[in-house]
Structure formats: structure tokens, C-alpha cells
Motif scaffolding. Structure first.
Motif, mmCIF file in Angstrom:
data_model
loop_
_atom_site.group_PDB
_atom_site.id
_atom_site.type_symbol
_atom_site.label_atom_id
_atom_site.label_comp_id
_atom_site.label_asym_id
_atom_site.label_seq_id
_atom_site.Cartn_x
_atom_site.Cartn_y
_atom_site.Cartn_z
ATOM 1 N N PRO A 1 0.846 -1.179 0.057
ATOM 2 C CA PRO A 1 0.052 0.015 -0.036
ATOM 3 C C PRO A 1 0.796 1.335 0.059
ATOM 4 O O PRO A 1 0.350 2.168 -0.624
ATOM 5 C CB PRO A 1 -0.823 -0.268 1.313
ATOM 6 C CG PRO A 1 0.014 -1.109 2.141
ATOM 7 C CD PRO A 1 0.549 -2.208 1.448
ATOM 8 N N VAL B 1 0.729 4.110 -2.831
ATOM 9 C CA VAL B 1 0.535 5.871 -2.691
ATOM 10 C C VAL B 1 1.695 6.718 -3.262
ATOM 11 O O VAL B 1 1.184 7.718 -3.554
ATOM 12 C CB VAL B 1 0.446 5.931 -1.081
ATOM 13 C CG1 VAL B 1 0.632 7.515 -0.583
ATOM 14 C CG2 VAL B 1 -0.766 5.380 -0.388
ATOM 15 N N ASP C 1 -4.036 6.047 -4.852
ATOM 16 C CA ASP C 1 -4.760 6.019 -3.505
ATOM 17 C C ASP C 1 -5.885 4.912 -3.323
ATOM 18 O O ASP C 1 -5.908 4.409 -2.088
ATOM 19 C CB ASP C 1 -5.203 7.465 -3.052
ATOM 20 C CG ASP C 1 -4.008 8.294 -2.843
ATOM 21 O OD1 ASP C 1 -2.770 8.001 -3.285
ATOM 22 O OD2 ASP C 1 -4.350 9.526 -2.727
ATOM 23 N N LEU D 1 -5.119 -1.795 2.330
ATOM 24 C CA LEU D 1 -5.038 -1.584 3.762
ATOM 25 C C LEU D 1 -6.292 -2.290 4.299
ATOM 26 O O LEU D 1 -6.434 -2.913 5.475
ATOM 27 C CB LEU D 1 -4.793 -0.213 3.918
ATOM 28 C CG LEU D 1 -3.414 0.362 4.066
ATOM 29 C CD1 LEU D 1 -3.543 1.863 4.239
ATOM 30 C CD2 LEU D 1 -2.487 -0.352 4.885
ATOM 31 N N MET E 1 -3.963 5.203 6.154
ATOM 32 C CA MET E 1 -4.101 5.644 4.745
ATOM 33 C C MET E 1 -3.761 7.211 4.876
ATOM 34 O O MET E 1 -3.078 7.875 4.000
ATOM 35 C CB MET E 1 -5.413 5.348 4.049
ATOM 36 C CG MET E 1 -5.457 6.038 2.779
ATOM 37 S SD MET E 1 -4.190 5.297 1.669
ATOM 38 C CE MET E 1 -4.583 6.165 0.129
ATOM 39 N N HIS F 1 -0.449 9.153 3.163
ATOM 40 C CA HIS F 1 -0.827 9.834 2.179
ATOM 41 C C HIS F 1 -0.121 11.438 2.422
ATOM 42 O O HIS F 1 0.372 12.217 1.667
ATOM 43 C CB HIS F 1 -2.289 10.252 2.003
ATOM 44 C CG HIS F 1 -2.602 11.028 0.554
ATOM 45 N ND1 HIS F 1 -2.873 12.429 0.601
ATOM 46 C CD2 HIS F 1 -2.619 10.408 -0.390
ATOM 47 C CE1 HIS F 1 -3.101 12.811 -0.491
ATOM 48 N NE2 HIS F 1 -3.089 11.617 -1.412
ATOM 49 N N LEU G 1 -5.762 2.056 -0.502
ATOM 50 C CA LEU G 1 -6.586 1.820 0.724
ATOM 51 C C LEU G 1 -7.407 0.456 0.744
ATOM 52 O O LEU G 1 -7.680 -0.214 1.929
ATOM 53 C CB LEU G 1 -7.795 2.808 0.500
ATOM 54 C CG LEU G 1 -8.941 3.156 1.647
ATOM 55 C CD1 LEU G 1 -8.297 3.006 3.051
ATOM 56 C CD2 LEU G 1 -10.057 4.000 1.228
#
Length: 472
Positions: free
Chosen positions: A210, A214, A219, A226, A239, A243, A223
């Protein structure tokens, strides 16, 4: 004065509570660490395969050394190339490519008609080994929550030493069954195709990192990943944290090799390179590659030395198992200092035993016990901790590149020690050789005490903020 226990500056994340996501994370860890199993088997199998290989291909002492050591040089290059490819194309994508490379290189070794062809495919196999050493720990660290990162990443080291031990055992079984066949070494090598196939098939169903997603601006996919391995609340919070850091990195242009000129990043890379170098300067791979020869020099008969050497493989597995149990309960820095202190102590005992005890069974057994205790302590502390720290200390945008550089230093140190160990033992003897390891151990203790930060229980993003402030 530098402190290593600063509190995280970001808001605390929701706790990582057990749930269905925990099983998914466990499956990811099992599949990815087949790369570590291949790493261990392919570096350990040459130990038992070398004698029949020498007879079958007519190897000389020089060509034996080339065939054995060329994998290490390939691994050094593979670590850098693999790290760069992982940053560009993704961790999962890289592991899939490595699985194919493991299988093809193994088949090439098995079918080699001459030693130059075998050396070429051993070099290619080394590229896969080095790529795995630089990619798998990063993938595991970026998928795991901070609270479980130590135990998850350390599973790769468990699989590495298990692969080495499996190579010793499988070689012994195969040799006892088909030992009269001059091509028995080919059977020993071909076994490694099975975990390579398992790694490839398994990774087809695994998600991408993940944190890498990112970094690529993907994104929604990050997510979704995750949410597979965290609770919904934790996934959203984590997240947001990842980010936020990615945006900061884009703003500061922390994005690649050009950042090697940034002071704090350069200091981190020197730290990683130092950790890799001192891990190998313990001499652990000298024992794993030349343990039988060392025990023979200590006074065991050839047959007894081969049998006794299996204890190194067994206690290597036991050591890493203990390390896995305590990794998240003891601070990384404390455990690393303790590991170097213990390994240096047992090096000293081996050297003193070789110097003070008369030749005979007692001397041989004392050296065996102290070597086994060294292996146990090394694999329970320094071995997994260095890989874990390398996966933790570097900023996201250059994490794989920086690990590749650090692992390059690690592999080159491995090559120097592995190539030099038999020569030094033959020319100086066991005692001076281990006294050299004592001196290197003292230097390692000074380096760790002065330079290595504490990382346990900290998010990767928070660690990056700390290092930016600490080393700028």
C-alpha cells in the motif's frame, strides 16, 4: 545529545486488534517469505553438493572457488538492481519476476554440462538471491502494522535459515540414496524449483504494497489493500498518515538517487551500509559455508565433522525462532548491542580454546560448543535485526534503492569474509582468525552504540520525520 526514544509526533493510530484481516496478513507473510526460503536453500545447498559436483565436472580448487563465490557477487548486484526495479515497478511485481528467475537459474544450474556454464547460472541465481534480500523485507515491512512489523519481517530471516538447514538435511538424504551417481548434485539443486513455483503462484494472489501504491498516486488501490490487512478504522487512519507523508515527500523532491546528496539521507544510508557490513563481519556465513572444514581443523574426523556441522543448521533455526519471540518485546537497539556483545564473547572463547587447549577431543568439542552458541546468538539477534532495521530506517521514496545500496555492502562484505576465511585459517590458524572477529565485534559495538536509533513500535512515517530532524 541524541535521544532514541522520542514520542511520535503524529496522532496515535487505532490499535491493531485481531480479526479476519489478521489471517490475510499471515497468508501474505507466508507466501512472500518463500523468497527467503529460496535465499537460504540456494546459498546452503552448495555445501553438500560441492564434492560430487567437483568429481562430475572436474573442478580444480580455483574453479571450485569461482563456482561457490560467484553467487555472492551476483547477489550484490541483484540487491541494487532489485531495489531499483522494486521502486519503479512495485514490490509484488518484483517478487514475481524473482520467482521466475529463481526457477530458470536453478534449471540452468541443473542442466549445466561444464563448470563455466554452471558458474554463469550460479551468477544469475545470485541476482535472484540478492533481489529477494532487498525486496521481500521491504514488502513485509510496508504491509505490516507498526506493532507487528518486527515479528512479520523477521519471518523472512526464519525462512532463510530454515532454507539453509533444509539444504543440509536434504543433501544428506539425497547423498545417502543416490550418492554413487556422479550427477547426484543435480538432484540436490533441482529441489529449489518447487518453492520457486510456490512463490510465483502464491504472489499472483497477493496485493501490492500500500505504501508503494500511495507513492504512485494510486490511493484507491492502496486503501483497498489496507482494508484487507487492517480494521476499517485503522485502514482509514493509516492511509491518511501515509498519504500525508507522500505529499510532503513530493513537495521536498525526496524521490530517487539524486537524494543521496541530501545530508540526512546520506547519513541513513551510511548507517544501513554499516549495519550490513558488521552483520557479515561476525563471520556467520563463514560458519554456514565452511563449518565442516572448521570442525575438521579443530580435531574432528571427516565423518564426525559432517555430522557435527548439522548442529550449526539446527541452532541457527532455534536462534531465529527465539529471536522472533522476543523481537517485539525488547528494544531493537538493546537487542542489537546484546547480540554483538555475545557473539564477540563466543569468538573470544573459540580463539582461547584453540590457543590454550591441547589437541584432542576436548579441544574439538569446546570449539564446537562455542561455535554453536555463537550461531544461536547471532541468528537470534543480529541476523534478523539488521534486515528489520534496513526495512525501517529509510524514507519511502528511496527505501528500496537505499536498501539495495546497503545490501550491496552486506553482500560484498559476505564475499570478502567467505573468500578470505579458509585462506586465513590455513595460513594463521583458528585462534588468530577468531581474534580478528573479536576486534571486528568491538568495532561493531562502538558503531551500534553511537549510531543506531531505536525503531520499535514506531510507524515508518514517524521514523522518517524523526530522522529528518535528527540528521539534518
Amino acid at each position: 545529545m541524541t535521544t532514541y526514544n522520542e514520542q511520535p509526533s503524529r496522532a496515535a493510530l487505532p490499535p491493531d486488534v485481531p480479526g479476519p484481516h489478521s489471517k490475510r496478513l499471515g497468508i501474505i507473510a507466508v507466501v512472500a517469505t518463500f523468497g527467503g526460503l529460496l535465499f537460504g536453500y540456494d546459498t546452503g545447498v552448495i555445501n553438500g553438493a560441492l564434492e560430487p559436483m567437483t568429481a562430475d565436472l572436474g573442478l580444480t580448487a580455483l574453479t571450485e572457488g569461482i563456482v561457490v563465490s560467484i553467487l555472492i557477487f551476483g547477489a550484490a548486484i541483484g540487491a541494487v538492481v532489485g531495489g531499483a526495479l522494486s521502486d519503479r515497478f512495485g514490490r509484488r511485481h518484483n517478487i514475481l519476476l524473482l520467482a521466475i528467475l529463481f526457477a530458470l537459474a536453478t534449471i540452468g544450474c541443473v542442466l549445466s554440462p561444464t563448470w563455466p556454464v554452471l558458474a554463469f547460472f550460479r551468477f544469475v541465481l545470485g541476482l535472484a538471491v540478492g533481489g529477494a534480500s532487498a525486496t521481500v523485507p521491504v514488502y513485509l515491512a510496508e504491509v505490516a502494522p507498526a506493532e507487528r512489523r518486527g515479528s512479520i519481517v523477521t519471518r523472512n530471516e526464519v525462512m532463510i535459515v530454515s532454507g539453509q538447514f533444509a539444504a543440509f538435511v536434504i543433501n544428506a538424504i539425497i547423498f545417502n540414496i543416490w550418492g554413487e551417481n556422479p550427477g547426484v548434485w543435480r538432484v540436490m539443486l533441482v529441489v529449489a524449483v518447487l518453492p520457486a513455483i510456490a512463490l510465483f503462484i502464491g504472489m499472483l494472489r497477493m496485493p501490492e504494497s500500500p505504501r508503494w501504491l500511495v507513492s504512485q498516486g494510486r490511493d484507491d488501490e492502496a486503501l483497498a489493500v489496507l482494508q484487507q490487512v487492517r480494521t476499517p478504522e485503522r485502514a482509514q487512519a493509516e492511509m491518511a498518515e501515509v498519504h500525508e507523508l507522500a505529499e510532503e515527500e513530493r513537495a521536498s523532491k525526496t524521490a530517487g538517487a539524486s537524494d543521496l546528496g541530501v545530508r540526512w539521507i546520506r547519513r541513513l544510508i551510511l548507517l544501513g551500509a554499516g549495519l550490513g557490513m558488521f552483520q557479515q563481519f561476525t563471520g556467520i556465513n563463514s560458519i554456514m559455508y565452511y563449518g565442516t572444514q572448521l570442525l575438521g581443523d579443530a580435531g574432528f574426523s571427516d565423518q564426525a565433522a559432517i555430522i557435527a556441522n548439522t548442529a550449526n543448521g539446527l541452532f541457527s533455526v532455534l536462534g531465529i525462532t527465539v529471536g522472533l519471540l522476543i523481537m517485539n518485546k525488547v528494544n531493537r537497539r538493546t537487542l542489537l548491542l546484546g547480540g554483538f556483545a555475545l557473539t564477540t564473547f563466543f569468538h573470544l572463547l573459540v580463539g582461547l580454546s584453540a590457543t590454550l587447549l591441547p589437541d584432542g577431543p576436548a579441544k574439538a568439542w569446546f570449539i564446537l560448543v562455542f561455535v554453536v552458541l555463537f550461531v544461536f546468538c547471532m541468528q537470534g539477534t543480529i541476523g534478523p535485526l539488521v534486515w528489520l532495521l534496513l526495512a525501517e530506517i529509510f524514507p519511502l521514496k528511496i527505501r528500496s534503492l537505499a536498501i539495495g545500496i546497503s545490501v550491496l555492502v552486506l553482500w560484498l562484505s559476505n564475499a570478502v569474509v567467505s573468500l578470505g576465511f579458509p585462506v586465513v585459517v590455513e595460513s594463521l590458524g583458528i585462534a588468530p582468525t577468531f581474534f580478528i572477529f573479536v576486534a571486528l565485534g568491538v568495532l561493531a559495538l562502538i558503531f551500534v552504540y553511537r549510531s543506531v536509533p531505536e525503531t520499535r513500535g514506531r510507524s515508518l512515517e514517524d521514523l522518517e520525520e524523526q530522522f529528518m530532524r535528527q540528521y539534518s
